[in-house]
Design an enzyme around this catalytic site. Structure first.
Site, PDB file in Angstrom:
ATOM      1  N   SER A  40       0.870  -1.241   0.016  1.00 41.60           N
ATOM      2  CA  SER A  40      -0.279   0.168   0.074  1.00 41.60           C
ATOM      3  C   SER A  40       1.090   1.590  -0.009  1.00 41.60           C
ATOM      4  CB  SER A  40      -0.379  -0.022   1.200  1.00 41.60           C
ATOM      5  OG  SER A  40      -2.254   0.825   0.895  1.00 41.60           O
ATOM      6  N   ASP A  83      -8.935  -6.038  -4.792  1.00 42.55           N
ATOM      7  CA  ASP A  83      -8.387  -5.375  -4.163  1.00 42.55           C
ATOM      8  C   ASP A  83      -9.066  -4.115  -4.856  1.00 42.55           C
ATOM      9  OD1 ASP A  83      -7.234  -2.701  -3.651  1.00 42.55           O
ATOM     10  OD2 ASP A  83      -5.411  -3.276  -3.208  1.00 42.55           O
ATOM     11  N   HIS A  91      -7.845  -4.669  -0.251  1.00 43.53           N
ATOM     12  CA  HIS A  91      -7.412  -4.339  -0.456  1.00 43.53           C
ATOM     13  C   HIS A  91      -6.124  -5.234   1.334  1.00 43.53           C
ATOM     14  CE1 HIS A  91      -3.909  -1.169  -0.827  1.00 43.53           C
ATOM     15  NE2 HIS A  91      -4.243  -0.853   0.801  1.00 43.53           N
TER      16      HIS A  91
END
Length: 377
Positions: free
Chosen positions: A152, A317, A350
């Site tokens: 991320s 995601d 995610h």
């Protein structure tokens, strides 16, 4: 085989050389809190830097003495025999500047005023973090990392490392990331920030002096963020439309299990995370865009990169969708970089990059085993 790094403790590094931020602001001195796992080899070639995401920190693996619930946030990935093997690598977890887990940030005392920095703490960018991390590496005498790894927002830092210091890392592992945020992602971040900014207890960022915490704003920000980290399938599998009491209450109280879960997550987060840090982290996400200075040409932006890359994405995601990772891969291949790419089938959205997932871990292990062979050669 014991696959845990065991009991760990945090360390603190102090820097007295001023750091100039991308914004032009200057921090005269600062501290970074960090942890290390494994042993640094004689030529210091086996070091791996772990870059954390928005709500992450330096405590990546192991546990603290006397606290069995204090397991590090990526403990399933790091340790003896795990994909990031601490029998082979010297692994560093670092709390970024602006954080709220010990490194200098908005809740730290400004030596010039004797009060918390609060709203006066500079807006920080991914480039600023990489600069501070490079200084930290200098302190340890590490001229080149075997790898810089992150998921991320951490993956964005790994990307920036390959651009800011292309000769100082051999591999960049970029997981569930993007070359820049979409308008939708920026919009989510803005709504989350506004929940905090409009909380009456925020006091323009100087709530410390008032002895309060903008918990309502933080709670809402976390609830919104958490929704975007999960997939629709994951929420359906875990909660569906289940009712807490088994029947409708015909009120605005908590009725569905998903409502209870989100409020629990929001309350927990508001109890330990700093509101100003949340603002800083989301702004760093918004600002990250290596192509900005190249007329939005990602191919030109990635031209300085010299590292080898592993880029990973996850099918569900939708916050950092696989096509965003493929854009990174395409630009790197345009620049003739060595790139491995895998799109992992996962139901966790995610948050998949934090999970113990066999295929995901196998890909990580295979790639890192190659790096370990390079180090040992």
């Amino acid at each position: 085989m014991n696959d845990s790094v065991g009991i760990v403790s945090a360390q603190r590094a102090q820097f007295d050389t001023p750091l100039t931020f991308q914004s032009g602001a200057v921090l005269p001195r600062y501290e970074l809190v960090y942890e290390t796992y494994g042993a640094l080899n004689s030529d210091k070639s086996n070091a791996i830097l772990i870059c954390h995401a928005l709500s992450g920190h330096h405590h990546v693996a192991g546990q603290y003495e006397g606290d069995p619930k204090s397991t590090g946030w990526w403990d399933n990935m790091i340790g003896p025999g795990k994909p990031i093997d601490t029998d082979k690598f010297f692994v560093i977890g670092l709390n970024n500047l602006g954080g709220c887990h010990g490194s200098t940030g908005p809740s730290s005392i400004d030596p010039q005023t004797g009060k918390p920095y609060g709203a006066s703490f500079p807006v920080v960018t991914v480039e600023d973090w990489v600069e501070s991390q490079a200084r930290f590496a200098d302190m340890l005498g590490i001229e080149q990392f075997a790898a810089v790894i992150g998921g991320s927002l951490g993956g964005m830092q790994a990307l920036q490392w390959s651009l800011s210091y292309p000769e100082r890392l051999r591999h960049a592992l970029v997981i569930a990331a993007a070359p820049r945020l979409t308008a939708e992602n920026i919009a989510f971040n803005d709504v989350a920030r506004n929940a905090i900014l409009t909380d009456p207890d925020f006091h323009g960022g100087n709530f410390y002096e008032h002895g309060v915490v903008p918990k309502r704003g933080l709670r809402l920000a976390r609830m919104l963020g958490h929704i975007t980290y999960l997939s629709d399938d994951a929420m359906a599998d875990k909660f569906g439309r289940s009712l807490r009491s088994g029947k409708l209450g015909y009120s605005y109280d908590i009725e569905f299990e998903i409502e209870s879960y989100l409020r629990y997550q929001g309350d927990k987060f508001a109890g330990y995370f700093d509101a100003n840090t949340y603002l800083l982290m989301t702004k760093a996400l918004d600002y990250f865009d290596p192509s900005r200075e190249y007329d939005d040409d990602l191919n030109k932006a990635f031209a300085p990169a010299r590292a080898n890359f592993l880029v990973l994405s996850f099918t569900t995601d939708w916050r950092f969708a696989p096509e965003r990772s493929r854009a990174i891969v395409k630009a790197l291949l345009h620049n003739r970089r060595n790139v491995s790419y895998a799109e992992i089938t996962s139901t966790h959205g995610h948050d998949s990059f934090l999970m113990r997932h066999e295929h995901y871990h196998d890909v990580m292990r295979a790639y890192l085993d190659r790096i370990a062979q390079e180090v040992a050669a």
